[in-house]
Design an enzyme around this catalytic site. Sequence first.
Site, mmCIF file in Angstrom:
data_model
loop_
_atom_site.group_PDB
_atom_site.id
_atom_site.type_symbol
_atom_site.label_atom_id
_atom_site.label_comp_id
_atom_site.label_asym_id
_atom_site.label_seq_id
_atom_site.Cartn_x
_atom_site.Cartn_y
_atom_site.Cartn_z
ATOM 1 N N TYR A 21 0.927 -1.243 0.076
ATOM 2 C CA TYR A 21 0.093 0.130 -0.170
ATOM 3 C C TYR A 21 0.832 1.092 -0.465
ATOM 4 C CZ TYR A 21 -3.508 3.264 1.687
ATOM 5 O OH TYR A 21 -4.084 4.269 2.308
ATOM 6 N N LYS A 28 1.235 4.101 -2.884
ATOM 7 C CA LYS A 28 0.404 5.234 -2.232
ATOM 8 C C LYS A 28 1.375 6.274 -2.836
ATOM 9 C CE LYS A 28 -3.846 5.093 -1.289
ATOM 10 N NZ LYS A 28 -4.537 5.473 -2.123
#
Length: 303
Positions: free
Chosen positions: A171, A175
């Site tokens: 993640y 991001k």
Amino acid sequence: MSGMCSERVVVVTGAGRGLGRAHALAFAAEGARVVVNDLGVGPDGAGSAAGPAQQVVEEIRALGGQAVADGGDIATTSGAASVVATALDAFGRLDTLVNNAGFLRDRMLVNLEEDDWDAVIRVHLKGHFLPLKHAAAHWRAEDRAGRTPRARVINTSSGAGLLGSVGQGNYAAAKAGIVGLTLVAAAELGRYGVQVNAIAPAARTRMTERIFAGSMAAPGEGAFDGMAPENVSPLVVWLGSTACAGVTGRVFEAEAGRITVMEGWRPGPTADAGTRRTPSEAGAAALGLLAGSEPPGAVYGAR
């Protein structure tokens, strides 16, 4: 409401729940016509259902707004193209794209499976790239036809992508990639009348409830709910409107009533020997520079 987005057509991906739903409702409240894109998957990306997107559409219509649902998978070429086509078919134009869709598959790096890596990179990073690519192609064509748009893109990064987050290597990488994509898109698309910015929000959603269990509970009746997704949406609406003219290539943290302009990588202390160093000399120079530099922010979850 001020009607800040009156007559604008806005696509919000992942708008069936959480932040996306809050954004869709906030845009509609400011006069926008909204395409509510959502696959209706679970918090880990499993399954699908048309209900969440259609429910948000009905909420907007019940409040007197205009909205349509779109069930395209924005991490595929056909799905990303379809969400742009839905906006054009339903409302005749596209002004703002909010890339928001995503899910989590958290593991420590030594336990992170390749499939979990690929799935999270796919939905977050590829799921930002493809809608942006198709929307940008439309706006470029409009500009070349003499109809220069005042288009806006808001990408969704995270503090995990800016500082790192233990147990979220996939993640955090996705991001962080979204920030890089935002900077490139802002530089490339400005000539066509497109502004591109990113937010790093903090709010109570299905994705965060396990990470912040106990610390993000809703307050008592009448108290300010600092972690409500709706607190992030006003900044997103402003960034999606013409009121933010000239603001592009920036990253904002948004949480509760706080907005922070994030300042990314830029040159710090430097030393030039004017010649090749030995490893020992390079190490001594690096240690000297580190002594005069700002320490990095703490990684989320680090002890």
